[in-house]
Write a protein that holds these residues in place. Structure first.
Motif, mmCIF file in Angstrom:
data_model
loop_
_atom_site.group_PDB
_atom_site.id
_atom_site.type_symbol
_atom_site.label_atom_id
_atom_site.label_comp_id
_atom_site.label_asym_id
_atom_site.label_seq_id
_atom_site.Cartn_x
_atom_site.Cartn_y
_atom_site.Cartn_z
ATOM 1 N N ARG A 65 93.073 29.790 30.965
ATOM 2 C CA ARG A 65 91.667 30.476 31.152
ATOM 3 C C ARG A 65 91.251 31.131 29.541
ATOM 4 O O ARG A 65 92.431 31.716 28.611
ATOM 5 C CB ARG A 65 92.180 31.734 31.475
ATOM 6 N N ARG A 128 87.666 15.023 46.654
ATOM 7 C CA ARG A 128 86.569 13.986 46.250
ATOM 8 C C ARG A 128 85.774 14.702 47.668
ATOM 9 O O ARG A 128 84.470 14.529 47.532
ATOM 10 C CB ARG A 128 86.434 13.746 44.946
ATOM 11 N N ARG A 131 86.037 17.801 49.534
ATOM 12 C CA ARG A 131 85.332 18.934 48.623
ATOM 13 C C ARG A 131 86.291 19.462 48.629
ATOM 14 O O ARG A 131 86.191 20.919 49.012
ATOM 15 C CB ARG A 131 84.651 18.754 49.302
ATOM 16 N N ASP A 132 87.992 19.097 48.627
ATOM 17 C CA ASP A 132 88.928 20.143 48.504
ATOM 18 C C ASP A 132 88.438 21.020 47.660
ATOM 19 O O ASP A 132 89.191 20.718 46.423
ATOM 20 C CB ASP A 132 89.738 19.401 48.704
ATOM 21 N N THR A 133 88.464 22.035 47.694
ATOM 22 C CA THR A 133 87.846 23.314 46.324
ATOM 23 C C THR A 133 89.320 23.410 45.822
ATOM 24 O O THR A 133 89.252 24.131 44.348
ATOM 25 C CB THR A 133 87.287 24.143 46.908
ATOM 26 N N TYR A 134 90.513 23.600 46.408
ATOM 27 C CA TYR A 134 91.456 24.282 45.979
ATOM 28 C C TYR A 134 91.700 23.431 44.325
ATOM 29 O O TYR A 134 92.414 24.262 43.156
ATOM 30 C CB TYR A 134 92.952 24.008 47.215
ATOM 31 N N LEU A 136 90.092 20.539 42.813
ATOM 32 C CA LEU A 136 88.583 20.537 42.303
ATOM 33 C C LEU A 136 88.164 21.811 41.826
ATOM 34 O O LEU A 136 87.888 21.456 40.039
ATOM 35 C CB LEU A 136 87.798 19.704 42.851
ATOM 36 N N ASP A 137 88.868 22.762 41.790
ATOM 37 C CA ASP A 137 88.540 23.995 41.017
ATOM 38 C C ASP A 137 89.647 23.524 40.088
ATOM 39 O O ASP A 137 88.881 24.461 38.738
ATOM 40 C CB ASP A 137 87.971 25.242 41.681
ATOM 41 N N ARG A 138 90.573 23.679 40.831
ATOM 42 C CA ARG A 138 91.736 24.189 39.805
ATOM 43 C C ARG A 138 91.352 22.804 38.468
ATOM 44 O O ARG A 138 92.012 23.137 36.862
ATOM 45 C CB ARG A 138 92.936 23.483 39.652
ATOM 46 N N GLU A 140 88.929 21.456 37.042
ATOM 47 C CA GLU A 140 87.781 21.749 36.621
ATOM 48 C C GLU A 140 88.067 23.012 35.487
ATOM 49 O O GLU A 140 87.477 23.129 34.673
ATOM 50 C CB GLU A 140 86.492 22.102 37.781
ATOM 51 N N ALA A 141 88.831 23.713 36.027
ATOM 52 C CA ALA A 141 88.612 25.938 35.214
ATOM 53 C C ALA A 141 90.122 25.328 34.217
ATOM 54 O O ALA A 141 90.342 25.179 33.203
ATOM 55 C CB ALA A 141 89.443 26.206 35.939
#
Length: 170
Positions: A65, A128, A131-134, A136-138, A140-141
């Protein structure tokens, strides 16, 4: 400043600049751990149809972060969380990564805990598609510290040096 330094994409200073929001000691530790992961992982023991290859190394969690703030109370005991993407599902076996984790523990010591989570390229494709956000979000961030398509490989000398250090008993 010498511009030729930035032509070498895996120059130590360039990798540390990817985590430039952190204090210098943290930048150096992350860069060192990244090099250890790249050099120490061989995939030996897996009967895969192709040679072991790390596709990507991503730093996730608090150190990824940009708003990271130094907390003096937890500074020496904070966790680094690395997600590693390899080219074949057989290379995600935890037994293959135990020597890498042991080597990191010897090199970094008790200053911090290092967590390695390994995914295959197929795991990322599935994430992908579903659409596994757990995951993909990590991803991406997170901060990509190494990408096989972009970064120069470790030289033979450096790889050999790290592998000799890995085989030494600490």
């Amino acid at each position: 400043m010498d511009d030729t330094l930035y032509d070498d994409i895996y120059a130590r200073e360039v990798v540390m600049a990817r985590v430039g929001h952190l204090i210098r000691r943290k930048q150096q530790e992350i860069e060192k751990i990244t090099r250890i992961i790249r050099a120490a992982f061989t995939g030996t023991g897996a009967l895969a149809p192709e040679p072991a290859r790390i596709i990507r190394i991503v730093l996730i969690g608090p150190y990824a972060r940009r708003s990271w703030i130094e907390d003096r109370d937890t500074l020496d005991h904070a966790d680094y969380e690395f997600w590693i993407v390899v080219n074949h599902p057989l290379f995600t076996d935890t037994a293959l990564w135990e020597p890498v984790e042991a080597f990191i523990a010897r090199e970094v010591g008790r200053r911090c805990a290092v967590s390695l989570t390994v995914y295959s390229r197929q795991d990322i494709r599935t994430a992908r598609a579903t659409r596994d956000t757990y995951i993909l979000d990590r991803l991406e961030a997170g901060i990509t510290l190494y990408r096989a398509k972009r970064d120069a490989p470790l030289g033979r000398r450096e790889r050999a040096m790290w592998q000799r250090r890995a085989t030494r008993r600490g």
